[in-house]
Design an enzyme around this catalytic site. Structure first.
Site, short mmCIF file in Angstrom:
data_model
loop_
_atom_site.label_atom_id
_atom_site.label_comp_id
_atom_site.label_asym_id
_atom_site.label_seq_id
_atom_site.Cartn_x
_atom_site.Cartn_y
_atom_site.Cartn_z
N LYS A 1 0.85 -1.18 0.00
CA LYS A 1 0.00 0.00 0.00
C LYS A 1 0.89 1.24 0.00
CE LYS A 1 -3.54 2.45 2.58
NZ LYS A 1 -4.53 2.38 3.66
N LYS B 1 -2.15 -1.51 -3.85
CA LYS B 1 -3.02 -0.34 -3.78
C LYS B 1 -2.21 0.93 -3.87
CE LYS B 1 -5.98 1.99 -0.52
NZ LYS B 1 -6.27 2.17 0.86
C1 PBG Z 1 -7.40 3.35 5.58
C2 PBG Z 1 -7.72 3.21 4.14
C3 PBG Z 1 -7.54 4.16 3.11
C4 PBG Z 1 -8.08 3.58 1.96
C5 PBG Z 1 -8.50 2.30 2.30
N1 PBG Z 1 -8.25 2.09 3.64
C6 PBG Z 1 -7.05 5.56 3.14
C7 PBG Z 1 -5.69 5.89 3.54
O1 PBG Z 1 -4.81 5.05 3.75
O2 PBG Z 1 -5.48 7.10 3.69
C8 PBG Z 1 -8.17 4.24 0.63
C9 PBG Z 1 -9.29 3.77 -0.20
C10 PBG Z 1 -9.63 4.66 -1.34
O3 PBG Z 1 -8.99 5.71 -1.58
O4 PBG Z 1 -10.58 4.32 -2.04
N2 PBG Z 1 -6.12 3.08 5.94
ZN ZN Z 2 -5.68 3.84 7.98
#
Ligand code: PBG
Ligand code: ZN
Length: 325
Positions: free
Chosen positions: A195, A247
């Site tokens: 991520k 992601k």
């Molecule tokens: C929480 C999380 C996020 C997303 C999924 N889980 C946001 C982040 O890390 O700031 C993003 C999902 C999206 O943008 O559709 N950790």
């Molecule tokens: Zn988070």
């Protein structure tokens, strides 16, 4: 011309093209996110994400019922709580929106659906970080303990799969251990493994009111790094992840491909909020054909090697026939 190979031969008619298509996207490749809130009778559109709503449990159930009719059976829940505090303790509330939604979903749909929960503290902490903040630093190990408790709370409420998105080190192993200790040996873990610290999460942070103080670069990955994604994926698998995720999706399809070639388990990509809202905005401005763009994007994610795609486009795509059921 004296040509031996004429690749156009196999592109001549729609039926031929169908016959030769290497990649498919179907409803069962898609996972549908939902933003659940406490209360009753709530269904409010999220301003930054056209067509996506905050819903209370009573409104979630008919929404999932409609999704099921379209062939969408995998659902990912994000909780948006009323109260936030330093440690995100409301994430553990057995009567929180996620926990109540899980119970209602499982009661109504049983094993006809797969209920997945996002496990992270950022929507629940007052500072918006995915872990505990101590002297301006997001500390790892105490955060992991809290995340494991959160995952257990979701399993107890009926989650089929928990999905840690925090990027703390060792959280997959800690969650696996916590679940097993309490008898949830069959609750799966879908790890947000690679991520990235991405600008594509903007609309989501509006939706969850989870923009952090500062940024998430001390725990989410640096977009410059590719090999490190493999390191993260392999660690999560060693710790007991059942599926791994990359992601965001579109700017990271090279990572999806590399992960696909490295592992045997299902590979998931997250077609995130920024990717979704950009398509919506461009379509609304008449710059692109939404149907064709969504289809092409989803196909690209599959072609890169994603078995499964978490996407906000699923409902439109199936309702409008942009992809096959
Ligand atoms: C929480 C999380 C996020 C997303 C999924 N889980 C946001 C982040 O890390 O700031 C993003 C999902 C999206 O943008 O559709 N950790
Ligand atoms: Zn988070």
């Amino acid at each position: 011309m004296n040509l031996l190979d004429r690749p156009r031969r196999l592109r001549a008619t729609p039926v031929l093209r169908e016959m030769c298509a290497e990649t498919q996207v179907r409803a069962d490749h898609l996972i549908t996110p939902h933003f659940v809130v406490p209360g009753k009778g709530i269904r409010e559109e999220i301003p930054s994400m056209p067509g996506i709503h905050h819903v209370s449990v009573d409104k979630l159930i008919p929404e999932i019922e409609a999704d099921l009719e379209l062939g969408l059976s995998s659902h990912l829940l994000f909780g948006v709580p009323e109260h936030k505090d330093e440690h995100g303790d409301s994430a553990l509330d057995d009567h929180g929106a996620v926990q109540e939604s899980l119970r209602a979903m499982k009661k109504r749909f049983g094993n006809d659906i797969i209920a997945i929960t996002d496990v992270c503290l950022c929507a629940y902490t007052s500072h918006g970080h995915c872990g505990f903040l101590e002297d301006g630093v997001v500390v790892n190990d105490p955060s992991v303990e809290q995340l494991a408790r959160m995952a257990l709370s979701h399993a107890e409420a009926g989650a089929d799969m928990v999905s840690p998105s925090d990027m703390m080190d060792g959280r997959v192993g800690a969650i696996r251990e916590q679940l097993d200790e309490h008898g949830f040996v069959n609750t799966s873990i879908l790890a947000y493994s690679a991520k990235y610290a991405s600008a594509y999460y903007g609309p989501f942070r509006d939706a969850c009111d989870s923009a952090p103080q500062g940024d998430r670069k001390s725990y989410q990955m640096d977009p410059r790094n590719g090999r490190e994604a493999i390191l993260e994926v392999l660690l999560d698998l060693q710790e007991g992840a059942d599926m791994v995720m990359v992601k965001p999706a579109l700017a990271y399809l090279d990572i999806v491909r590399r992960v696909r070639e490295e592992v045997l388990c299902p590979v998931v990509c997250y077609n995130v909020s920024g990717e979704f809202s950009m398509v919506k905005a461009a379509a609304k401005a008449g710059l692109v054909d939404e149907a064709a763009i969504v289809r092409e994007n989803l196909l690209a994610m599959r072609r890169a090697g994603s078995d499964l795609i978490i996407t906000y486009h699923g409902r439109d795509a199936l309702e409008q026939g942009w992809i096959d059921r």
